[in-house]
Design an enzyme around this catalytic site. Structure first.
Site, PDB file in Angstrom:
ATOM      1  N   LYS A   1       0.837  -1.211   0.000  1.00 54.44           N
ATOM      2  CA  LYS A   1       0.000   0.000   0.000  1.00 54.44           C
ATOM      3  C   LYS A   1       0.869   1.257   0.000  1.00 54.44           C
ATOM      4  CE  LYS A   1      -3.821  -2.479   2.073  1.00 54.44           C
ATOM      5  NZ  LYS A   1      -4.510  -2.893   3.284  1.00 54.44           N
TER       6      LYS A   1
ATOM      7  N   GLN B   1      -5.124  -1.748   9.389  1.00 53.32           N
ATOM      8  CA  GLN B   1      -4.818  -3.034   8.745  1.00 53.32           C
ATOM      9  C   GLN B   1      -5.389  -4.182   9.577  1.00 53.32           C
ATOM     10  OE1 GLN B   1      -3.234  -3.478   5.671  1.00 53.32           O
ATOM     11  NE2 GLN B   1      -3.908  -5.591   5.989  1.00 53.32           N
TER      12      GLN B   1
ATOM     13  N   ASP C   1     -11.404   2.337   3.562  1.00 52.26           N
ATOM     14  CA  ASP C   1     -11.650   0.901   3.375  1.00 52.26           C
ATOM     15  C   ASP C   1     -13.143   0.627   3.185  1.00 52.26           C
ATOM     16  OD1 ASP C   1      -9.503  -0.805   3.190  1.00 52.26           O
ATOM     17  OD2 ASP C   1      -9.155  -0.922   5.346  1.00 52.26           O
TER      18      ASP C   1
END
Ligand code: NDP
Length: 243
Positions: free
Chosen positions: A17, A61, A84
């Site tokens: 990322k 994460q 997200d």
């Protein structure tokens, strides 16, 4: 990017990322926290980032350590920075057909489908897996595009019967070789989300790629198919959040 503990796959995802952000000119910062007892510190960091005007996207994460209350952590993120798309507000918007941030993996899959001009409307889509981050939002997005959707889970009886009806098959179970060539209808579009690590460290998906290649009209490879599209989804959501 908030990362808790030293889960090996998470380190790889975080690295990918960061690299992707660098490539498109998005500035990224990683905040690392140690193990089980750092939930309070993570929540404090999220509150700080929520009010930082320099920061447009916040990503935690997953997976988090077992001791964490994952809902509490996700719900702490400002929905307008939830790149997200996991915050309940954003899930609600997705269900009402007005998504602000679509979860990145299903978003990436829809982009693949659209890029290859695969017809969705009127087709029968089968989604194997019902996780909150892949299976459920995928099913909703396919439904939104007027396909007839079947969702299969670990308790589904006669998985093969359902899978065989699919014009579009999305497999996100995390089970190597779950779907084999003889389970798939001729001409089906097969999208493999699964990531399974083999003993030699290499990665494979949930479908028998070579067996299905014989019957499918399209198939996405692992690695290299849905994975990079997921990262593209994250970058797109971040630009959206900035705008
Ligand atoms: P989860 O473990 O959260 O969910 C797996 C789902 O698959 C569950 O709903 C489970 O059913 C279902 N399932 C398990 N076994 C079977 C079976 N035999 N038949 C039918 N359904 C089954 O996983 P995720 O959704 O988070 O991820 C799925 C896979 O995709 C993993 O391999 C993960 O690594 C990968 N992944 C890849 C991404 C990418 O960018 N390429 C992004 C995210 C995930 P039940 O609910 O009944 O337990």
């Amino acid at each position: 990017l908030i990362c808790v503990g030293d889960h090996p796959a998470s380190q790889v995802y975080i690295r990918n990322k960061i690299t992707a952000c660098d490539q498109v000119g998005i500035k990224s910062w990683v905040y690392r926290f140690e193990g089980q007892r750092s939930e309070r510190a993570v929540l404090n960091k999220i509150v700080e980032l929520n009010s930082d005007d320099e920061v447009h996207g916040i990503l935690v994460q997953l997976p988090l350590p077992r001791s964490f209350n994952i809902e509490r952590v996700i719900e702490a993120i400002d929905p307008a920075k939830d790149v997200d798309g996991f915050h309940p507000v954003n899930i609600g918007k997705l269900f009402s057909g007005k998504a602000l941030f679509s979860p990145c993996t299903p978003w990436g899959i829809m982009r693949l489908i659209d890029h290859y001009k695969i017809q969705v409307e009127g087709k029968h889509a089968v989604v194997v897996g019902r996780s909150a981050i892949v299976g459920k939002p995928m099913a909703i997005m396919l439904l939104e595009r007027h396909s007839t959707v079947t969702i299969c889970t670990s308790k589904t009886t006669n998985l093969s019967d359902h899978v065989f009806k699919a014009d579009i098959l999305v497999v996100a179970a995390g089970k190597q070789n779950l779907i084999r060539g003889n389970m798939v209808k001729k001409g089906a579009v097969v999208i493999d989300v699964g990531i399974n690590e083999l003993p030699d460290g290499s990665l494979t998906g949930d479908v028998d790629f070579s067996g299905i290649l014989e019957v499918a009209s399209w198939i996405s490879p692992v690695p290299g198919g849905v994975g990079p599209m997921t990262i593209a989804g994250l970058l797109t959501n971040t630009v959206k959040a900035f705008r």
